[in-house]
Design a protein around this motif. Structure first.
Motif, PDB file in Angstrom:
ATOM      1  N   SER A 377     -89.150   4.947  57.519  1.00 56.29           N
ATOM      2  CA  SER A 377     -90.077   4.587  58.594  1.00 56.29           C
ATOM      3  C   SER A 377     -89.561   3.440  59.438  1.00 56.29           C
ATOM      4  O   SER A 377     -88.863   2.546  58.945  1.00 56.29           O
ATOM      5  N   LYS A 378     -89.919   3.489  60.722  1.00 59.12           N
ATOM      6  CA  LYS A 378     -89.640   2.403  61.648  1.00 59.12           C
ATOM      7  C   LYS A 378     -90.790   2.299  62.645  1.00 59.12           C
ATOM      8  O   LYS A 378     -91.171   3.282  63.283  1.00 59.12           O
ATOM      9  N   PHE A 379     -91.369   1.097  62.740  1.00 58.97           N
ATOM     10  CA  PHE A 379     -92.465   0.838  63.660  1.00 58.97           C
ATOM     11  C   PHE A 379     -92.055  -0.307  64.583  1.00 58.97           C
ATOM     12  O   PHE A 379     -91.671  -1.381  64.112  1.00 58.97           O
ATOM     13  N   PHE A 380     -92.151  -0.082  65.897  1.00 58.22           N
ATOM     14  CA  PHE A 380     -91.713  -1.081  66.862  1.00 58.22           C
ATOM     15  C   PHE A 380     -92.836  -1.443  67.835  1.00 58.22           C
ATOM     16  O   PHE A 380     -93.658  -0.599  68.200  1.00 58.22           O
ATOM     17  N   LYS A 381     -92.809  -2.693  68.259  1.00 53.88           N
ATOM     18  CA  LYS A 381     -93.690  -3.198  69.316  1.00 53.88           C
ATOM     19  C   LYS A 381     -92.815  -3.888  70.343  1.00 53.88           C
ATOM     20  O   LYS A 381     -92.036  -4.787  69.996  1.00 53.88           O
ATOM     21  N   VAL A 382     -92.926  -3.478  71.600  1.00 53.44           N
ATOM     22  CA  VAL A 382     -92.142  -4.085  72.680  1.00 53.44           C
ATOM     23  C   VAL A 382     -93.103  -4.823  73.619  1.00 53.44           C
ATOM     24  O   VAL A 382     -94.013  -4.212  74.185  1.00 53.44           O
ATOM     25  N   SER A 383     -92.881  -6.116  73.755  1.00 53.96           N
ATOM     26  CA  SER A 383     -93.720  -6.936  74.633  1.00 53.96           C
ATOM     27  C   SER A 383     -92.859  -8.024  75.246  1.00 53.96           C
ATOM     28  O   SER A 383     -91.720  -8.244  74.835  1.00 53.96           O
ATOM     29  N   LEU A 384     -93.397  -8.716  76.245  1.00 54.83           N
ATOM     30  CA  LEU A 384     -92.610  -9.737  76.934  1.00 54.83           C
ATOM     31  C   LEU A 384     -92.306 -10.914  76.022  1.00 54.83           C
ATOM     32  O   LEU A 384     -91.244 -11.519  76.118  1.00 54.83           O
ATOM     33  N   ARG A 385     -93.237 -11.265  75.143  1.00 49.33           N
ATOM     34  CA  ARG A 385     -93.009 -12.294  74.135  1.00 49.33           C
ATOM     35  C   ARG A 385     -93.008 -11.636  72.765  1.00 49.33           C
ATOM     36  O   ARG A 385     -93.658 -10.613  72.545  1.00 49.33           O
ATOM     37  N   GLN A 433     -82.164  18.887  62.355  1.00 51.29           N
ATOM     38  CA  GLN A 433     -81.055  18.256  63.058  1.00 51.29           C
ATOM     39  C   GLN A 433     -80.361  17.234  62.155  1.00 51.29           C
ATOM     40  O   GLN A 433     -80.941  16.708  61.196  1.00 51.29           O
ATOM     41  N   ALA A 434     -79.121  16.956  62.506  1.00 50.30           N
ATOM     42  CA  ALA A 434     -78.372  15.957  61.752  1.00 50.30           C
ATOM     43  C   ALA A 434     -78.946  14.569  62.011  1.00 50.30           C
ATOM     44  O   ALA A 434     -79.401  14.273  63.124  1.00 50.30           O
ATOM     45  N   PHE A 435     -78.925  13.751  60.973  1.00 52.04           N
ATOM     46  CA  PHE A 435     -79.338  12.356  61.139  1.00 52.04           C
ATOM     47  C   PHE A 435     -78.150  11.621  61.756  1.00 52.04           C
ATOM     48  O   PHE A 435     -77.327  11.024  61.071  1.00 52.04           O
ATOM     49  N   SER A 436     -78.081  11.692  63.078  1.00 54.98           N
ATOM     50  CA  SER A 436     -76.901  11.179  63.775  1.00 54.98           C
ATOM     51  C   SER A 436     -77.305  10.475  65.055  1.00 54.98           C
ATOM     52  O   SER A 436     -78.418  10.644  65.580  1.00 54.98           O
ATOM     53  N   GLU A 437     -76.371   9.709  65.588  1.00 58.51           N
ATOM     54  CA  GLU A 437     -76.590   9.017  66.852  1.00 58.51           C
ATOM     55  C   GLU A 437     -76.871  10.010  67.972  1.00 58.51           C
ATOM     56  O   GLU A 437     -77.733   9.777  68.826  1.00 58.51           O
ATOM     57  N   ASP A 438     -76.163  11.128  67.960  1.00 61.56           N
ATOM     58  CA  ASP A 438     -76.334  12.133  69.000  1.00 61.56           C
ATOM     59  C   ASP A 438     -77.739  12.720  68.990  1.00 61.56           C
ATOM     60  O   ASP A 438     -78.351  12.900  70.045  1.00 61.56           O
ATOM     61  N   ASN A 470     -84.762   4.214  74.635  1.00 58.04           N
ATOM     62  CA  ASN A 470     -83.936   3.312  73.832  1.00 58.04           C
ATOM     63  C   ASN A 470     -84.471   3.088  72.425  1.00 58.04           C
ATOM     64  O   ASN A 470     -83.704   2.795  71.499  1.00 58.04           O
ATOM     65  N   LEU A 471     -85.792   3.235  72.255  1.00 66.58           N
ATOM     66  CA  LEU A 471     -86.353   3.025  70.925  1.00 66.58           C
ATOM     67  C   LEU A 471     -85.892   4.086  69.931  1.00 66.58           C
ATOM     68  O   LEU A 471     -85.810   3.828  68.732  1.00 66.58           O
ATOM     69  N   PHE A 472     -85.602   5.273  70.414  1.00 73.23           N
ATOM     70  CA  PHE A 472     -85.030   6.286  69.522  1.00 73.23           C
ATOM     71  C   PHE A 472     -83.655   5.839  69.035  1.00 73.23           C
ATOM     72  O   PHE A 472     -83.323   6.005  67.855  1.00 73.23           O
ATOM     73  N   LYS A 473     -82.860   5.279  69.930  1.00 71.95           N
ATOM     74  CA  LYS A 473     -81.536   4.788  69.534  1.00 71.95           C
ATOM     75  C   LYS A 473     -81.664   3.621  68.557  1.00 71.95           C
ATOM     76  O   LYS A 473     -80.930   3.539  67.566  1.00 71.95           O
ATOM     77  N   LYS A 474     -82.609   2.731  68.847  1.00 71.89           N
ATOM     78  CA  LYS A 474     -82.843   1.581  67.963  1.00 71.89           C
ATOM     79  C   LYS A 474     -83.279   2.051  66.577  1.00 71.89           C
ATOM     80  O   LYS A 474     -82.836   1.521  65.551  1.00 71.89           O
ATOM     81  N   CYS A 475     -84.143   3.081  66.560  1.00 72.89           N
ATOM     82  CA  CYS A 475     -84.615   3.623  65.290  1.00 72.89           C
ATOM     83  C   CYS A 475     -83.444   4.119  64.444  1.00 72.89           C
ATOM     84  O   CYS A 475     -83.343   3.825  63.253  1.00 72.89           O
ATOM     85  N   HIS A 476     -82.540   4.858  65.058  1.00 70.97           N
ATOM     86  CA  HIS A 476     -81.387   5.386  64.314  1.00 70.97           C
ATOM     87  C   HIS A 476     -80.497   4.260  63.805  1.00 70.97           C
ATOM     88  O   HIS A 476     -80.072   4.262  62.641  1.00 70.97           O
ATOM     89  N   ILE A 477     -80.220   3.283  64.668  1.00 72.06           N
ATOM     90  CA  ILE A 477     -79.329   2.189  64.269  1.00 72.06           C
ATOM     91  C   ILE A 477     -79.886   1.439  63.065  1.00 72.06           C
ATOM     92  O   ILE A 477     -79.178   1.186  62.081  1.00 72.06           O
ATOM     93  N   GLU A 478     -81.183   1.095  63.116  1.00 72.69           N
ATOM     94  CA  GLU A 478     -81.762   0.303  62.018  1.00 72.69           C
ATOM     95  C   GLU A 478     -81.898   1.108  60.732  1.00 72.69           C
ATOM     96  O   GLU A 478     -81.632   0.604  59.639  1.00 72.69           O
ATOM     97  N   LEU A 479     -82.285   2.381  60.847  1.00 77.16           N
ATOM     98  CA  LEU A 479     -82.381   3.204  59.640  1.00 77.16           C
ATOM     99  C   LEU A 479     -81.006   3.462  59.042  1.00 77.16           C
ATOM    100  O   LEU A 479     -80.847   3.459  57.820  1.00 77.16           O
ATOM    101  N   GLN A 480     -80.014   3.674  59.896  1.00 79.96           N
ATOM    102  CA  GLN A 480     -78.653   3.888  59.408  1.00 79.96           C
ATOM    103  C   GLN A 480     -78.170   2.676  58.627  1.00 79.96           C
ATOM    104  O   GLN A 480     -77.560   2.795  57.556  1.00 79.96           O
ATOM    105  N   GLN A 481     -78.440   1.495  59.153  1.00 78.36           N
ATOM    106  CA  GLN A 481     -78.036   0.268  58.471  1.00 78.36           C
ATOM    107  C   GLN A 481     -78.736   0.137  57.122  1.00 78.36           C
ATOM    108  O   GLN A 481     -78.102  -0.236  56.115  1.00 78.36           O
ATOM    109  N   GLU A 482     -80.023   0.453  57.078  1.00 79.03           N
ATOM    110  CA  GLU A 482     -80.775   0.336  55.828  1.00 79.03           C
ATOM    111  C   GLU A 482     -80.287   1.371  54.807  1.00 79.03           C
ATOM    112  O   GLU A 482     -80.135   1.061  53.621  1.00 79.03           O
ATOM    113  N   MET A 483     -80.039   2.582  55.237  1.00 80.34           N
ATOM    114  CA  MET A 483     -79.611   3.663  54.329  1.00 80.34           C
ATOM    115  C   MET A 483     -78.198   3.388  53.807  1.00 80.34           C
ATOM    116  O   MET A 483     -77.888   3.684  52.660  1.00 80.34           O
TER     117      MET A 483
END
Length: 487
Positions: A377-385, A433-438, A470-483
């Motif tokens: 799982s990955k949950f994100f919040k994007v705000s100015l602060r 689908q493959a768990f990949s950056e693409d 971009n949040l999809f890309k961020k999701c993959h990067i962080e999950l990849q690092q954790e896995m």
């Protein structure tokens, strides 16, 4: 409500003195009552929105014959009637026989004092930190001090003097507020009042607090226009700004079951009155990603009053918790005189501020299933602060990964349409689908064709489209690092 004793006044201790409040005064924001009817002008009102922290005071409540700990809250948006059977401490109550408290002394010593508006609220927030740290025996770090001060925005003297005051507190000199103000004598005075219902009227204004769900549902059936209020962290702002008024309201704080949070065979049960702070702490080892999201949900003052059920029932398209709850397949429980109804959250939101709830139903709580270890799982919040800000875009992904293949997916987003949405097309496209950056890059491109964000004060539509991608890309990067880091 004839089966219960009905009180027409609230009972609350303020700096150790008992106050019995009825009529029009019971409907005032706490800050106004303190300033104009209790001769306690140290509590200031600046924004009247729960943003600046100048109005911070400390609050504890008697629940199930047990005192809660003192927590910092915003007094500018919380109506007085919510503090029945509570104990409040203002900046005037921190000193000991005209001697400054340890927090006040350190703010003076390290020149951390702001102007007369912001210093009292800041001192109350740091007093909450001192009280908690002294009780736990844990040292005060700079990070912890920053976290406790996120709801106090003014920094006239700069950050360093304030943080220096906090990190140099001598907790051995801290006089426990609980020992001073949460006494057995007060508890004994409140005990006979625990089973009472409340009904306070002042002209066209009416507040009720039923003692059980049967009475609550009967009353809601007779008066469907009555609004439910929990922490008033949203309704209080609207009331202060003249956009919506809390003139006919009901609180469930007299019903002890609504404060229950527990682990069940079906998941985590969160009662209607469970605060975001309590939920954040409870979920730390059960749903750590949701607990992490709640850390940046709002300031401590807001989270100590606000409830998860309130956030869900308010149904804002940028509600921080809602995408995560949709992805987790949470369900809201609705009670009426006809019985209990359970609604899966993905089906609850019909259109902007249109929900699958009838006028006579009361939300009693939310059940959150806990996914197995195969789900990521990955949950994100994007705000100015980072802290204390309203979201522009929110994102939640729950993915089942077998080897290097995504076998199942649940994706939800907020701030991209009139309601928070489950993106079923994206979910279907990700399966197999493959768990990949693409894969995640393609899903990010695809989501731009499915969502229809608007431009407002927080962000433009194009910004939201790019962030969603971009949040999809961020999701993959962080999950990849954790896995990869997992043994």
């Amino acid at each position: 409500m004839s089966e219960n004793k009905i009180r027409n006044e609230i009972h609350v201790f303020i700096n150790g003195a008992e106050h019995r409040i009825s009529g029009e005064k019971a409907f005032l924001p706490l800050a106004q009552y303190l300033r104009y009817h209790s001769s306690l002008p140290g509590t200031k009102v600046v924004c009247a929105e729960g943003d600046c922290g100048a109005c911070t005071v400390l609050s504890a409540k008697l629940e199930n014959n047990t005192w809660s700990e003192f927590q910092a809250i915003n007094s500018c948006i919380a109506p007085m009637y919510l503090f029945d059977m509570g104990s409040l401490v203002t900046v005037e109550g921190l000193s000991e026989q005209e001697n400054l408290s340890e927090v006040q002394n350190k703010m003076r010593e390290f020149h951390g004092g702001q102007c007369g508006y912001c210093t009292p609220g800041m001192v109350c927030s740091l007093s909450s930190l001192a009280e908690k740290s002294a009780c736990s025996g844990k040292a005060i770090t700079e990070k912890k001090a920053r976290n406790f001060l996120t709801g106090n925005l003014c920094r006239c003297t700069g950050y360093e003097p304030i943080l220096a005051a906090a990190t140099n507190l001598d907790l051995s000199k801290w006089k426990s507020l609980s020992d001073k103000y949460l006494t057995d004598s007060q508890k004994n005075q409140f005990r006979p009042l625990a089973s009472d219902s409340l009904m306070i009227e002042a002209g066209a204004k009416k507040f009720t607090a039923p003692a059980n769900f049967q009475v609550a549902t009967e009353q809601k059936s007779k008066s469907p226009q009555t609004r439910l209020v929990a922490g008033a962290t949203d309704l209080g702002v609207l009331h202060n700004k003249g956009k919506a008024f809390m003139d006919d309201v009901m609180s469930l704080h007299k019903i002890t079951d609504t404060n229950e949070i527990k682990m069940t065979a079906d998941g985590v049960w969160v009662g209607a009155r469970v605060t975001l702070t309590a939920l954040e702490n409870f979920l730390e080892d059960k749903l750590p990603e949701l607990s992490r999201l709640l850390r940046i949900f709002a300031s401590p003052q807001i989270k100590n009053q606000a409830t998860l059920v309130g956030n869900v029932m308010n149904g804002s398209p940028i509600g921080d918790s809602i995408p995560a709850l949709l992805a987790l397949d949470a369900e809201v429980h609705l009670q009426s005189t006809k019985g209990l109804r359970k609604v899966a959250l993905p089906k609850f939101y019909k259109a902007y501020k249109v929900f699958d709830v009838t006028a006579d139903e009361i939300a009693t709580g939310i059940l959150i299933p806990v996914p197995g270890p195969e789900w990521k799982s990955k949950f994100f919040k994007v705000s100015l602060r980072k802290d204390l800000d309203i979201s522009a875009v929110t994102f939640a992904a729950l993915l089942k990964v077998d080897g290097n293949t995504i076998s199942d997916a649940r994706i939800a987003m907020g701030g991209v349409g009139p309601t928070v949405v489950r993106l079923s097309e994206i979910e279907s496209a990700m399966k197999g689908q493959a768990f990949s950056e693409d894969t995640f890059a393609r899903m990010g491109e695809k989501v731009r064709t499915l969502i229809k964000p608007i431009s407002d004060l927080r962000a433009t539509d194009e910004y939201r489209l790019k962030v969603a991608e971009n949040l999809f890309k961020k999701c993959h990067i962080e999950l990849q690092q954790e896995m990869t880091a997992c043994p």
